[in-house]
Design an enzyme around this catalytic site. Structure first.
Site, PDB file in Angstrom:
ATOM      1  CG  HIS A 235    -116.536 130.934 -17.609  1.00 21.67           C
ATOM      2  ND1 HIS A 235    -116.867 131.970 -18.451  1.00 21.67           N
ATOM      3  CD2 HIS A 235    -115.366 130.406 -18.078  1.00 21.67           C
ATOM      4  CE1 HIS A 235    -115.938 132.094 -19.390  1.00 21.67           C
ATOM      5  NE2 HIS A 235    -115.013 131.147 -19.190  1.00 21.67           N
TER       6      HIS A 235
ATOM      7  CB  CYS B  76    -110.789 103.285   4.032  1.00 16.62           C
ATOM      8  SG  CYS B  76    -110.808 104.375   2.599  1.00 16.62           S
TER       9      CYS B  76
ATOM     10  CG  HIS C 194    -113.124 107.410   4.412  1.00 18.47           C
ATOM     11  ND1 HIS C 194    -111.826 107.048   4.649  1.00 18.47           N
ATOM     12  CD2 HIS C 194    -113.833 106.942   5.469  1.00 18.47           C
ATOM     13  CE1 HIS C 194    -111.746 106.414   5.803  1.00 18.47           C
ATOM     14  NE2 HIS C 194    -112.955 106.330   6.314  1.00 18.47           N
TER      15      HIS C 194
ATOM     16  CB  CYS D 295    -116.503 132.062  -6.483  1.00 16.59           C
ATOM     17  SG  CYS D 295    -118.253 131.967  -6.909  1.00 16.59           S
TER      18      CYS D 295
END
Length: 783
Positions: free
Chosen positions: A217, A316, A735, A200
């Protein structure tokens, strides 16, 4: 009346634009009024520049000064079905290209305006003279200059990395592709392209779960570089990530590599959002907290100095830097007067869009006047923020010709700040001030090298406008997602690390041999405004990573401990003629570069070219100069210091481009010998005659240093004025926002500038500064 006036005009009063003629129809040349305002924009049918009759009535001024009489009045009204779409900020990248015409998005209203008689006539209509109709139609159909400068479709540029070309796979076996092999999670699954291990991923924005088993892993198998997200697979998408490079990558032979594990891309269906989609969603929904502790939206503030800047797409970094600079009273007053644009700028016969000083005055009026800092009543949001002004002209001009700032990708705010200050300084822009506002940031750093054997020292002084302070990254643990947690530091501690003595190898002219010398730094003159930037980027296995080291929020800073001690008792100066061949290369940086495999001459050349600062800067320089013909020649520092800012080679280079010798020499003088900036200067001053004005000679660097030292003494504290914060794993993504100390209704408080949103900062917001502060601006408190 208007029709008779048009019929009576000579044909040469109006000219029809060609396909290559720039047409400005997005905002006024001198203010931020747009075609969406009730009075629209007046586009000159002679020079095709736009002006507004609101506020300072620039249409009237342009008409009187240049005798341009006829304008196309151009108004846009957002169609109702596109209202919500127009409210969305253009953040990050678009996933699909869907070209829409202006007629799809807006109702366009046009008239012909005659400034002499102050009357208008609707357009189109049959009885208008043909040459007027031809010109007006060409303007309407043309793509605006600003739009031509934008990249219409933005996609992350994902390219292969070195590890993606030679992936060695083992023997095939049966693979369970339904769940994480460690925890059984059935979504956010990443398959290792080397061995097929399924783990995952990290938990992601929007509640996507993950326990980082794919990462673990890789940590156990460091040669298994690349994993692919199963849920992202389709004929048109595939998320591939290189853990070694710490970046998204493209895998050239992905179809065959996945086939090893029985995966056929042609038969797969995308079931999860890609990283790009998640990144867009994260940025559009706002990275920093825009609500208070109770979950209520922060209340916007309005007024003078409280105007937001619309995000133009990954802009930004620019917005945050500009907001901080214009919050400085001396900087803002240099480029803002109550009368709007100075008359001499309106009278300038050149193109206002190509004049940086004009763009700075336009920004000053937009940000400081308060005229645009009003609630946007057109939105359907319950909390009415402002629209924000769109600094497209400024962004286009300041980035022109620059390989990074001319793009629509996210950039480093600190690099942009230094670039902008250098532009203002090199073009000698002072606005309505007597001196350049860049002088506010200048101070003097003294570097001293001491031989331990003879106590001889070499002292060199330089003028700079910033300090990049090192930060200690002591790891104290990990969070629930496996990310490193660091010990908190202070800026004062980091400054002390910056001035701390370093052991360096040095060839002493007196001792005639290699010695272990000490190198120290300190200040001999102090700025009115101090720019500090913590070095949050570190090379980890030769990959630049961002350090989320918390820096304690302290509003008062003393530089007393940073004063250079000068010449101490028992030390003596080594004469310059004896020291000319003893340039000292930073030992740590040199060893780092040599350890990476770069030849010694290349390392020396890179360290010299980048100011002997650090290995990262030198490494970036090396990558950019690999093809230089002299890159491997023996390097002699003493031979590098005699080049003039206006060398004949540079002059001839500009002449070969078609510029005259007089213009070429002036351009190089105005840009301190920088050929690239000189070319930009020449294109932005097409009407310049090349004659240098009669001005007093510039002071020499030595005179400048003496003046700074004479007018600047230690002992004053510095008060925190503003902080630019960055949230994200890389400086080139994520950002930026600005926290600025200012006044609202006469009350001093911290304000948060997030693109077009301007709010009072909360304690929760201010805690973000400790985790993500990237540029700190301190104001000197006069005693």
């Amino acid at each position: 009346m208007a029709l008779e006036y048009l019929q009576s005009l000579d044909r040469n009063v109006i000219s029809t634009p060609s396909e290559s003629t720039p047409i400005y129809k997005d905002d006024c040349m001198f203010s931020f009024e747009t075609a969406f305002d009730d009075s629209g924009l007046d586009i000159c049918m002679n020079c095709f520049q736009s002006f507004s009759r609101l506020g300072f009535n620039y249409t009237k001024q342009h008409s009187e000064y240049f005798n341009h009489k006829v304008y196309l009045n151009y108004r846009k009204i957002v169609k109702h079905q596109n209202l919500r779409q127009s409210e969305q900020p253009l953040k990050m990248v678009k996933l699909e290209i869907k070209e829409q015409t202006e007629n799809d998005l807006y109702d366009i209203k046009t008239q012909i305006y005659c400034s002499d008689i102050d009357e208008s006539i609707d357009f189109p209509r049959e009885d208008i003279p043909d040459h007027v109709k031809e010109c007006a139609s060409a303007i309407i159909e043309a793509t605006s200059n600003d739009k031509q400068q934008e990249i219409k479709a933005w996609e992350q540029e994902i390219v292969p990395c070195p590890h993606s070309f030679d992936i060695k796979q083992g023997k095939t076996k049966d693979f369970d592709l339904t769940q994480c092999h460690e925890c059984g999670l059935k979504e956010n699954l990443w398959i290792c392209l080397t061995c097929g291990s399924l783990g995952c991923g990290r938990s992601q924005f929007g509640g996507v779960p993950g326990n980082s088993h794919a990462l673990k892993h890789y940590e156990s198998n460091p040669t298994h570089h690349i994993a692919v997200k199963l849920g992202s697979l389709s004929l048109n998408s595939a998320d591939s990530y290189c853990y070694t490079c710490n970046d998204d990558v493209k895998v050239p032979d992905l179809v065959n590599l996945l086939g090893t594990f029985g995966i056929k891309i042609s038969e797969t269906v995308k079931t999860e959002k890609t990283l790009t989609e998640l990144q867009i969603e994260q940025n559009v929904k706002w990275d920093f907290n825009m609500s208070d502790e109770n979950g209520e939206s922060l209340i916007p503030v309005f007024g003078e100095g409280l105007t937001g800047l619309k995000n133009l797409g990954n802009s930004c970094y620019l917005s945050s830097v500009v907001q901080v600079l214009f919050s400085i009273s001396e900087f803002g007053s240099a480029f803002h007067i109550e009368e709007g644009m100075p008359v001499e700028k309106i009278l300038n016969p050149g193109n206002p869009a190509l004049d940086l000083e004009t763009q700075l005055f336009k920004l000053g009026d937009g940000l400081l006047s308060g005229r645009y800092s009003v609630p946007d009543e057109a939105t359907s949001e319950s909390v009415k923020f402002q629209k924000g002004i769109r600094p497209q002209g400024f962004k286009t001009l300041i980035g022109e010709g620059h390989p990074e700032f001319s793009t629509m990708q996210q950039q480093d705010a600190f690099e942009f700040l230094l670039f902008l200050l250098e532009k203002i300084d090199s073009q000698k822009l002072t606005g309505v001030s007597n001196v350049s506002p860049t002088q506010l940031f200048n101070f003097v750093v003294e570097n001293k090298i001491k031989c331990p054997n003879c106590s001889g020292v070499i002292i060199a002084k330089e003028i700079t406008n910033n300090i990049r302070v090192p930060i200690v990254d002591n790891v104290v643990g990990t969070d629930e997602n496996g990310r490193k947690l660091y010990e908190q530091v202070t800026l004062k501690e980091s400054l002390l690390n910056w001035i701390a003595a370093q052991d360096v190898e040095y060839t002493c002219p007196n001792c005639d041999g290699l010695v272990k010398a000490t190198k120290t730094e300190g200040l001999t003159a102090f700025p009115d405004y101090l720019i500090l930037s913590p070095q949050r980027i570190k090379l980890d296995n030769w990959v630049p990573v961002k350090l989320d080291v918390p820096i304690k929020f302290e509003e008062i800073l003393s530089l007393d401990d940073c004063v250079s001690p000068g010449l101490r008792e028992g030390e003596h100066i080594i004469e310059q003629q004896d020291a000319k061949n003893s340039f000292l290369f930073d030992e740590s940086a040199m060893n780092t570069l040599l350890g990476m495999g770069f030849p010694e001459n290349r390392c020396k050349r890179a360290l010299y070219a980048t100011g002997n600062k650090d290995a990262e800067a030198a490494m970036n320089w090396l990558f950019a100069h690999m093809e230089d013909p002299d890159i491997d020649e023996p390097f002699d520092p003493s031979a590098q210091s005699s080049s003039k800012s206006e060398s004949e080679q540079e002059v001839q280079s500009l002449i070969s481009m078609g510029f005259t010798e007089t213009l070429s020499r002036k351009a190089l003088l105005m840009t301190k010998g920088n050929v690239e900036l000189a070319v930009e200067w020449l294109f932005s001053h097409p009407d310049d005659d090349g004659v240098l004005p009669e001005v007093e000679a510039d002071e020499s660097p030595e005179e400048h240093i003496k003046r700074l030292e004479a007018n600047s003494q230690p002992g004053d504290n510095y008060i925190l004025k503003a902080v630019v914060c960055h949230k994200g794993a890389s400086i080139h993504s994520g950002h930026y926002v600005a926290f600025i100390k200012g006044k609202v209704d006469g009350v001093q408080s911290w304000l948060l500038f997030n693109d077009e949103k301007v709010v009072r900062a909360t304690e929760d917001n201010l805690r973000e500064i400790e985790k993500s502060g990237y540029i700190y601006l301190y104001e000197r408190q006069q005693s």
